[in-house]
Motif scaffolding. Sequence first.
Motif, mmCIF file in Angstrom:
data_model
loop_
_atom_site.group_PDB
_atom_site.id
_atom_site.type_symbol
_atom_site.label_atom_id
_atom_site.label_comp_id
_atom_site.label_asym_id
_atom_site.label_seq_id
_atom_site.Cartn_x
_atom_site.Cartn_y
_atom_site.Cartn_z
ATOM 1 N N HIS A 174 0.791 -0.974 -0.120
ATOM 2 C CA HIS A 174 -0.010 -0.103 0.599
ATOM 3 C C HIS A 174 0.812 1.251 0.260
ATOM 4 O O HIS A 174 1.828 1.101 0.804
ATOM 5 C CB HIS A 174 -0.715 0.006 1.297
ATOM 6 N N ARG B 11 -2.896 -9.001 -7.494
ATOM 7 C CA ARG B 11 -3.395 -8.240 -6.385
ATOM 8 C C ARG B 11 -2.375 -6.566 -5.922
ATOM 9 O O ARG B 11 -3.388 -5.912 -5.965
ATOM 10 C CB ARG B 11 -4.487 -8.530 -5.660
ATOM 11 N N GLN B 12 -1.391 -7.494 -5.690
ATOM 12 C CA GLN B 12 -0.376 -6.879 -5.102
ATOM 13 C C GLN B 12 0.532 -6.255 -5.939
ATOM 14 O O GLN B 12 0.431 -4.610 -5.992
ATOM 15 C CB GLN B 12 0.299 -7.357 -4.118
ATOM 16 N N HIS B 14 -1.884 -4.875 -8.810
ATOM 17 C CA HIS B 14 -2.640 -3.578 -9.418
ATOM 18 C C HIS B 14 -2.260 -2.855 -7.860
ATOM 19 O O HIS B 14 -2.418 -1.342 -8.624
ATOM 20 C CB HIS B 14 -4.108 -4.643 -8.500
ATOM 21 N N LYS B 15 -2.292 -3.054 -6.778
ATOM 22 C CA LYS B 15 -2.389 -1.989 -5.362
ATOM 23 C C LYS B 15 -1.158 -1.251 -5.786
ATOM 24 O O LYS B 15 -1.304 0.393 -5.592
ATOM 25 C CB LYS B 15 -2.675 -2.794 -4.108
ATOM 26 N N GLY B 19 -1.639 2.936 -6.686
ATOM 27 C CA GLY B 19 -1.166 4.184 -5.469
ATOM 28 C C GLY B 19 0.071 4.550 -5.987
ATOM 29 O O GLY B 19 0.369 5.848 -5.373
ATOM 30 N N ALA B 187 -6.141 5.387 -4.488
ATOM 31 C CA ALA B 187 -6.757 3.867 -4.884
ATOM 32 C C ALA B 187 -7.643 3.662 -3.718
ATOM 33 O O ALA B 187 -8.208 4.132 -3.322
ATOM 34 C CB ALA B 187 -5.012 2.887 -4.284
ATOM 35 N N GLY B 188 -7.645 2.142 -3.827
ATOM 36 C CA GLY B 188 -8.788 1.768 -2.600
ATOM 37 C C GLY B 188 -10.024 2.620 -3.201
ATOM 38 O O GLY B 188 -10.688 2.457 -4.231
#
Lengths: 203, 203
Positions: A174, B11-12, B14-15, B19, B187-188
Amino acid sequence: MEISPAALEPRQMHKLIIGSVVPRPIAWVSTISAEGRTNLAPFSFFNGVCASPPTLSLSFSYNPERPDHKKDSLRNIEATGEFVINVAAEPQQETMHATSGDFDIQVSEIERFGLTTAPSVRVTPPRILESPIQFECRLLQIIPVGEGRGSATLVLGTVEHIHVDDHLIDDDYHIDIRALKPIGRLAGNSYCYVHEIFDLGPR
Amino acid sequence: MEISPAALEPRQMHKLIIGSVVPRPIAWVSTISAEGRTNLAPFSFFNGVCASPPTLSLSFSYNPERPDHKKDSLRNIEATGEFVINVAAEPQQETMHATSGDFDIQVSEIERFGLTTAPSVRVTPPRILESPIQFECRLLQIIPVGEGRGSATLVLGTVEHIHVDDHLIDDDYHIDIRALKPIGRLAGNSYCYVHEIFDLGPR
């Protein structure tokens, strides 16, 4: 206002797109020529494409200032198949903007503006240490779009290695957006800060 | 931190991309299926490509929720060759975000959220009147990138007609960014306002 693109000159259409597709992320791209000269320039027709393979996209506009009508960055990417996308954040904003100027092909913007480089791990172009995140990329695909003034070359690159300043990232990958302090590209010489962050959801 | 993408799950990765590649512009895309059902969803792997032909790019990620692994918007674009990119601004932020949820293929997000449509001039999908700028687009090129989870389909569209709210634009096609009030994607579930605007230059 109703606008038919066929009635617009390329420079008018360009103005309309850069004023409407906002805010845009900024790729500060370092490359090296076949002769070994480094180059550094910012581009904002830039985005992610996907995670697997990890892919980023960059569009390079037609360049009337060169005999081959190519941006120096694009010519170098075509020659070597390699580039580094350095994320430009607030501390680099003045220097980043200055490197968007039109310099002679002999000039390395990296040397001209006294930036600090480090060798990349997987590619030949150096990375810019002032930048907080650097993506080492290998050319995946070149997609020409249009011809002549207003046309572009879309470049897809696969990310082969990433450097992230330790204080920006946690163990789950993150990124801390407030610590990153990115800036967004708007039209003309305008940019925006990313200070007013808000959450929506859950969806 | 030194990161080798090969060591990361999709998925990592992508994060890390969402970000780092920030802030991103938002395309609120209206489409229509072969059966005539409308769809509306936001995408932020979106940008300009060039002015001649006027071209925009959109990346649609692999969708594990559908048998064909396609986002409904992408399936509709492939079926009809047409889409409308509605610019989402502050007044639409809650509704825009809500339409990013995962709805059954039978559901029209336009009806579900009570949005107002108007017929487009050059394409079949309707445009969203709550949006201040609408680009009517025709499919130019589809570029698959990767396979399976984390892959994507990059779509290039040619702009065939543009609607801009009168108070946002002048006779020289300059967009008033403060009046437009765009929002940027992070992000998120995070977004940013574009309030702190500054100029750099001349270069």
